[in-house]
Scaffold this active site. Structure first.
Site, PDB file in Angstrom:
ATOM      1  N   CYS A  68     -37.050  45.093 -36.319  1.00 53.97           N
ATOM      2  CA  CYS A  68     -37.544  44.423 -37.519  1.00 53.97           C
ATOM      3  C   CYS A  68     -36.999  42.987 -37.589  1.00 53.97           C
ATOM      4  O   CYS A  68     -35.799  42.767 -37.409  1.00 53.97           O
ATOM      5  CB  CYS A  68     -37.135  45.201 -38.765  1.00 53.97           C
ATOM      6  SG  CYS A  68     -37.733  44.458 -40.298  1.00 53.97           S
ATOM      7  N   CYS A  72     -31.941  42.222 -43.306  1.00 53.42           N
ATOM      8  CA  CYS A  72     -31.310  43.072 -44.320  1.00 53.42           C
ATOM      9  C   CYS A  72     -29.955  43.557 -43.797  1.00 53.42           C
ATOM     10  O   CYS A  72     -29.883  44.234 -42.763  1.00 53.42           O
ATOM     11  CB  CYS A  72     -32.193  44.259 -44.655  1.00 53.42           C
ATOM     12  SG  CYS A  72     -33.865  43.801 -45.180  1.00 53.42           S
ATOM     13  N   CYS A  75     -29.133  47.384 -42.716  1.00 58.40           N
ATOM     14  CA  CYS A  75     -30.127  48.169 -41.977  1.00 58.40           C
ATOM     15  C   CYS A  75     -29.890  48.187 -40.470  1.00 58.40           C
ATOM     16  O   CYS A  75     -29.754  47.134 -39.828  1.00 58.40           O
ATOM     17  CB  CYS A  75     -31.522  47.618 -42.268  1.00 58.40           C
ATOM     18  SG  CYS A  75     -32.845  48.617 -41.549  1.00 58.40           S
ATOM     19  N   CYS A 112     -43.870  60.935 -46.152  1.00 58.02           N
ATOM     20  CA  CYS A 112     -43.668  59.492 -46.203  1.00 58.02           C
ATOM     21  C   CYS A 112     -43.530  58.947 -44.780  1.00 58.02           C
ATOM     22  O   CYS A 112     -42.762  59.497 -43.980  1.00 58.02           O
ATOM     23  CB  CYS A 112     -42.420  59.154 -47.011  1.00 58.02           C
ATOM     24  SG  CYS A 112     -42.415  59.893 -48.675  1.00 58.02           S
ATOM     25  N   CYS A 143     -47.277  58.737 -48.568  1.00 57.64           N
ATOM     26  CA  CYS A 143     -46.539  57.530 -48.923  1.00 57.64           C
ATOM     27  C   CYS A 143     -46.262  56.771 -47.633  1.00 57.64           C
ATOM     28  O   CYS A 143     -45.990  57.392 -46.601  1.00 57.64           O
ATOM     29  CB  CYS A 143     -45.221  57.891 -49.627  1.00 57.64           C
ATOM     30  SG  CYS A 143     -44.183  56.465 -50.067  1.00 57.64           S
ATOM     31  N   CYS A 203     -43.409  53.507 -55.312  1.00 55.79           N
ATOM     32  CA  CYS A 203     -42.098  54.117 -55.086  1.00 55.79           C
ATOM     33  C   CYS A 203     -41.138  52.960 -54.846  1.00 55.79           C
ATOM     34  O   CYS A 203     -41.261  52.257 -53.844  1.00 55.79           O
ATOM     35  CB  CYS A 203     -42.147  55.060 -53.886  1.00 55.79           C
ATOM     36  SG  CYS A 203     -40.548  55.766 -53.427  1.00 55.79           S
ATOM     37  N   ARG A 276     -35.490  59.952 -57.467  1.00 59.90           N
ATOM     38  CA  ARG A 276     -35.194  60.667 -56.217  1.00 59.90           C
ATOM     39  C   ARG A 276     -33.755  60.425 -55.774  1.00 59.90           C
ATOM     40  O   ARG A 276     -33.307  59.291 -55.642  1.00 59.90           O
ATOM     41  CB  ARG A 276     -36.144  60.230 -55.105  1.00 59.90           C
ATOM     42  CG  ARG A 276     -35.860  60.944 -53.773  1.00 59.90           C
ATOM     43  CD  ARG A 276     -36.847  60.576 -52.692  1.00 59.90           C
ATOM     44  NE  ARG A 276     -38.182  60.992 -53.049  1.00 59.90           N
ATOM     45  CZ  ARG A 276     -39.250  60.182 -53.048  1.00 59.90           C
ATOM     46  NH1 ARG A 276     -39.114  58.918 -52.706  1.00 59.90           N
ATOM     47  NH2 ARG A 276     -40.428  60.647 -53.386  1.00 59.90           N
TER      48      ARG A 276
END
Length: 331
Positions: A68, A72, A75, A112, A143, A203, A276
């Site tokens: 990616c 972040c 991550c 998901c 999702c 979400c 959640r």
């Protein structure tokens, strides 16, 4: 009269009230209530909107892992850091659908799919739409989380029948720039608006334990609760230990009672949202999870792996929920 005294009667009298004008002082007043009072208000909000003895069960699959371009700081999938994670291509349609079928057989009602992209390419989005359509054909809610979307891409997913789009704000506006620089908070909010305008449910939640303050956690809840419409699902994640990322140097696991307080506050501020209990459950005792459910958490991910991190075994979850008298897709 102090802030807690002002908030407590209002929430006690109408725990089902939906507001979009919270401030951090009000959230902090709720969070700081005596524990028994906070749990009482959270239970009232929960029972006014949900079956208090039912937990939603979802399954999460990484359909494209690693590489990616975002930075972040929490991550393992960021290309900016050396974490030892192997980058993969987008999974084959048949493999995704087979995994979804196994998840359904294990008790998941929502499937998901997550891809480590900044934003999807059109050809990849076509493949994801085919996956969404096939998973819906299994009788599951769908999702996806694919990064930032344009209005046209959101509309394409809606046409495919997507139920939910996950796009977390991660943390408070004040702490955000300390963990991410390649994508602004406004970028995230814009994507949420595109998804909402396309008619897809949202979400959206965040991560705690990265070194943020309690005020940052509450600021995140205020941000979510003050969106034009509350997210239908609000995942609260505990940061999982990952070597090689910047957050490794600042992370501090939250006190268990602090986690329960945060979930209860989320339940009161967003009474009609599914809250959640997401990543990090492998670190929690059964007793802590029971308190989280009592505070208003009513969804979990099942399966041994969440993207690239561990998750409790399905048998352990089924046993815990059975002992608590909570129904789910596992029972």
């Amino acid at each position: 009269m102090d802030a807690a005294a002002q908030v407590q009667p209002k929430e006690a009298s109408n725990a089902a009230q939906v507001r979009n004008n919270w401030n951090v002082d009000e959230a902090k007043a709720l969070y700081d209530l005596p524990f028994a009072d906070l749990m009482l208000h959270a239970q009232r909000a929960h029972r006014n909107n949900f079956d208090p003895n039912h937990v939603e069960t979802a399954s999460l699959l990484s359909i494209k892992t690693g590489g990616c371009p975002e930075d972040c700081g929490y991550c393992s999938q960021s290309a900016h850091y050396e974490t030892g994670l192997k980058t993969t291509r987008l999974m084959r349609w048949a493999d995704v659908v087979a995994t979804a079928q196994r998840a359904k057989d294990a008790g998941a009602t929502r499937f998901c799919m997550a891809a480590a992209w900044r934003t999807p390419k059109d050809r990849d989005l076509d493949s994801v739409c085919d996956m969404v359509n096939a998973v819906k054909g299994l009788g599951m809610e769908t999702c996806v989380t694919l990064g930032m979307l344009t209005p046209k891409q959101a509309a394409r997913l809606a046409e495919a029948g997507l139920d939910f789009y996950n796009h977390n704000v991660d943390t408070s506006p004040e702490f955000y720039s300390k963990i991410i620089t390649t994508r602004s908070l406004q970028d995230r909010i814009d994507t949420l608006a595109h998804v909402r305008d396309a008619g897809i449910k949202i979400c959206c939640g965040g991560i705690i334990g990265m070194g943020e303050r309690v005020e940052d956690r509450l600021g995140m809840l205020v941000l979510l609760a003050n969106l034009p419409n509350h997210p239908e699902s609000v995942p609260i994640n505990l940061w999982n230990e990952i070597e090689g990322v910047p957050v490794e140097d600042t992370a501090e696991p939250p006190d268990p009672i602090a986690l329960v307080r945060l979930l209860a506050t989320a339940r009161i501020m967003m009474p009609r949202s599914v809250v959640r209990l997401s990543a990090g459950r492998q670190y929690m005792t059964d007793e802590l999870q029971a308190l989280c459910f009592l505070a208003g958490a009513n969804s979990i991910f099942i399966g041994d792996v969440l993207l690239t991190t561990k998750n409790p075994k399905v048998d352990r979850d089924a046993d815990l929920l059975a002992r608590l008298g909570i129904t789910s897709g596992l029972a």
